[in-house]
Design an enzyme around this catalytic site. Structure first.
Site, mmCIF file in Angstrom:
data_model
loop_
_atom_site.group_PDB
_atom_site.id
_atom_site.type_symbol
_atom_site.label_atom_id
_atom_site.label_comp_id
_atom_site.label_asym_id
_atom_site.label_seq_id
_atom_site.Cartn_x
_atom_site.Cartn_y
_atom_site.Cartn_z
ATOM 1 N N ASP A 155 -0.500 -63.724 63.588
ATOM 2 C CA ASP A 155 -0.739 -62.140 63.740
ATOM 3 C C ASP A 155 0.478 -61.724 63.469
ATOM 4 O OD1 ASP A 155 -0.768 -59.650 64.861
ATOM 5 O OD2 ASP A 155 -1.692 -60.310 66.658
ATOM 6 N N VAL A 156 0.707 -60.981 62.196
ATOM 7 C CA VAL A 156 1.950 -60.346 61.781
ATOM 8 C C VAL A 156 2.560 -59.319 62.410
ATOM 9 C CG1 VAL A 156 1.261 -61.036 59.340
ATOM 10 C CG2 VAL A 156 0.926 -58.535 60.342
ATOM 11 N N ASN A 216 1.013 -58.740 52.808
ATOM 12 C CA ASN A 216 -0.141 -57.743 52.636
ATOM 13 C C ASN A 216 -0.868 -57.374 53.766
ATOM 14 O OD1 ASN A 216 -2.432 -57.220 50.685
ATOM 15 N ND2 ASN A 216 -3.190 -58.841 52.249
ATOM 16 N N TYR A 232 -1.349 -44.055 59.791
ATOM 17 C CA TYR A 232 -1.473 -45.222 58.763
ATOM 18 C C TYR A 232 -0.403 -44.822 57.512
ATOM 19 C CZ TYR A 232 -3.605 -47.738 54.846
ATOM 20 O OH TYR A 232 -3.800 -48.795 53.912
ATOM 21 N N LYS A 289 2.602 -46.850 56.231
ATOM 22 C CA LYS A 289 2.538 -47.219 54.721
ATOM 23 C C LYS A 289 3.985 -46.526 54.023
ATOM 24 C CE LYS A 289 -0.576 -50.059 54.511
ATOM 25 N NZ LYS A 289 -0.357 -51.595 53.871
HETATM 26 P P1 NAD Z 1 -9.314 -56.322 54.172
HETATM 27 O O1 NAD Z 1 -9.580 -55.959 55.620
HETATM 28 O O2 NAD Z 1 -10.240 -56.702 53.209
HETATM 29 O O3 NAD Z 1 -8.150 -57.500 54.672
HETATM 30 C C1 NAD Z 1 -7.158 -57.485 55.453
HETATM 31 C C2 NAD Z 1 -6.800 -58.843 55.988
HETATM 32 O O4 NAD Z 1 -5.688 -58.748 56.853
HETATM 33 C C3 NAD Z 1 -8.035 -59.600 56.651
HETATM 34 O O5 NAD Z 1 -8.359 -60.639 56.244
HETATM 35 C C4 NAD Z 1 -7.473 -59.441 57.955
HETATM 36 O O6 NAD Z 1 -8.051 -60.463 58.980
HETATM 37 C C5 NAD Z 1 -5.966 -59.466 58.075
HETATM 38 N N1 NAD Z 1 -5.200 -58.811 59.058
HETATM 39 C C6 NAD Z 1 -5.203 -57.768 59.706
HETATM 40 N N2 NAD Z 1 -4.613 -57.797 60.670
HETATM 41 C C7 NAD Z 1 -3.800 -58.713 60.600
HETATM 42 C C8 NAD Z 1 -2.694 -59.113 61.724
HETATM 43 N N3 NAD Z 1 -2.172 -58.617 62.653
HETATM 44 N N4 NAD Z 1 -2.084 -60.268 61.234
HETATM 45 C C9 NAD Z 1 -2.620 -61.099 60.023
HETATM 46 N N5 NAD Z 1 -3.482 -60.616 59.170
HETATM 47 C C10 NAD Z 1 -4.217 -59.526 59.537
HETATM 48 O O7 NAD Z 1 -8.343 -55.326 53.596
HETATM 49 P P2 NAD Z 1 -7.817 -55.065 52.081
HETATM 50 O O8 NAD Z 1 -8.400 -53.779 51.566
HETATM 51 O O9 NAD Z 1 -7.583 -56.310 51.620
HETATM 52 O O10 NAD Z 1 -6.338 -54.707 52.614
HETATM 53 C C11 NAD Z 1 -5.045 -55.311 52.456
HETATM 54 C C12 NAD Z 1 -3.805 -54.438 52.371
HETATM 55 O O11 NAD Z 1 -4.083 -53.330 51.236
HETATM 56 C C13 NAD Z 1 -3.780 -53.664 53.733
HETATM 57 O O12 NAD Z 1 -2.053 -53.654 53.838
HETATM 58 C C14 NAD Z 1 -4.140 -52.351 53.312
HETATM 59 O O13 NAD Z 1 -3.348 -51.306 53.942
HETATM 60 C C15 NAD Z 1 -3.816 -52.230 52.008
HETATM 61 N N6 NAD Z 1 -4.686 -51.080 51.189
HETATM 62 C C16 NAD Z 1 -5.749 -51.324 51.177
HETATM 63 C C17 NAD Z 1 -6.735 -50.338 50.351
HETATM 64 C C18 NAD Z 1 -8.203 -50.300 50.232
HETATM 65 O O14 NAD Z 1 -8.568 -49.226 49.767
HETATM 66 N N7 NAD Z 1 -8.547 -51.234 50.569
HETATM 67 C C19 NAD Z 1 -5.605 -49.018 49.779
HETATM 68 C C20 NAD Z 1 -4.387 -49.201 49.956
HETATM 69 C C21 NAD Z 1 -3.639 -50.241 50.746
#
Ligand code: NAD
Length: 261
Positions: free
Chosen positions: A72-73, A98, A164, A168
């Site tokens: 858990d980060v 990430n 959020y 970010k």
């Molecule tokens: P996702 O929900 O598909 O994957 C996120 C992963 O992070 C999941 O496997 C989840 O279990 C894990 N996670 C969540 N909380 C955690 C914690 N406390 N400790 C460890 N792991 C944890 O989401 P994604 O779209 O792949 O997002 C990944 C990153 O990209 C995030 O930082 C998100 O903010 C960023 N992001 C996503 C988007 C988008 O549109 N999908 C846009 C901009 C930024």
């Protein structure tokens, strides 16, 4: 157009949030490129629709080497344990911070608990991930690369997303500050800023695709489609590579041009 392939043979890459979505694709791409990949996530099972195989299995079945460490980060000591697990493979060469959490709520509705939670995951997770990786790289006297997942929200406010967007924004400044502090140690620190990427994050993959296609996002996306995890992973492999050896402190948008307007 040409395709780029990378060789990360013999390197160890730690990816947080590598079980699903963008992090999963980053992990798989590093695995394909020959790296040993350690995924630190709160869950091993992917959230992605139709995807059952954990990242570790997908990488191993393709002939690569991969581990999973439940992490858990939001807990800095858990991040230390995750980074320490790379010791078995010679230490961390590339750290990808990430993992992230999303909250849609208005200024007047966000609770102190929600604010603390999103701050400790999105900002704390990246800060302490940079710290743990930097300690590991510096103590071993080895160069390294850190890539953080920021967002278009790092620089652009959107309604009902203040916590959020704020976290970010913090990722952007952690990236820049760490780049300054670590340059002397041969450690580069960069970030990717994804736009609307079709993953289960937030509203979910299908809704995001529909919203982008229908123009129902705050601004149009010039490349008229939602992004994919593959779009983002390529940018991460580039920033971590020797091809980016003179790039540090950079925020690379992977957003189909969303931020250009
Ligand atoms: P996702 O929900 O598909 O994957 C996120 C992963 O992070 C999941 O496997 C989840 O279990 C894990 N996670 C969540 N909380 C955690 C914690 N406390 N400790 C460890 N792991 C944890 O989401 P994604 O779209 O792949 O997002 C990944 C990153 O990209 C995030 O930082 C998100 O903010 C960023 N992001 C996503 C988007 C988008 O549109 N999908 C846009 C901009 C930024």
């Amino acid at each position: 157009m040409g395709r780029v392939s990378y060789d990360y043979t013999g390197e160890t890459v730690v990816v947080t949030g590598g079980s699903s979505g963008i992090g999963r694709e980053i992990a798989v791409r590093f695995g394909d490129a020959g790296a040993t990949v350690i995924n630190g996530d709160v869950r091993e099972r992917p959230k992605d629709r139709g995807e059952e195989r954990p990242t570790r299995e997908a990488i191993r079945e393709a002939g690569g080497q991969a581990e999973f460490v439940e992490t858990d980060v939001s807990d800095p000591s858990a991040i230390r344990t995750l980074v320490a697990s790379a010791g078995e493979y010679g230490g961390v060469d590339v750290m990808v911070n990430n993992a992230g959490w999303f909250l849609e709520s208005s200024l007047r509705d966000v609770s102190p608990e929600e604010f603390d939670r999103i701050t400790s995951i999105n900002a704390g997770g990246v800060f302490f991930g940079c710290q743990a990786a930097a300690d590991d790289m510096i103590e071993r006297g080895e160069p390294g690369a850190i890539v953080n997942t920021a967002s278009i929200s790092s620089t652009h406010a959107q309604k009902n997303q203040i916590p959020y967007d704020a976290t970010k924004g913090a990722v952007r400044m952690i990236t820049r500050g760490a780049a300054l502090e670590l340059a002397d140690h041969d450690v580069r620190v960069n970030a990717v800023a994804p736009g609307h990427i079709a993953t289960e994050f937030g509203s979910g993959a299908e809704k995001k695709k529909e919203a982008v296609a229908a123009g129902e996002v705050a601004k149009p996306v010039p490349i008229e489609r939602a992004g994919t995890p593959e779009d983002v992973a390529g940018a991460v492999l580039f920033l971590a590579s020797e091809d980016a050896s003179y790039v540090t402190g950079e925020l690379l948008y992977v957003d189909g041009g969303w931020q250009v307007y």
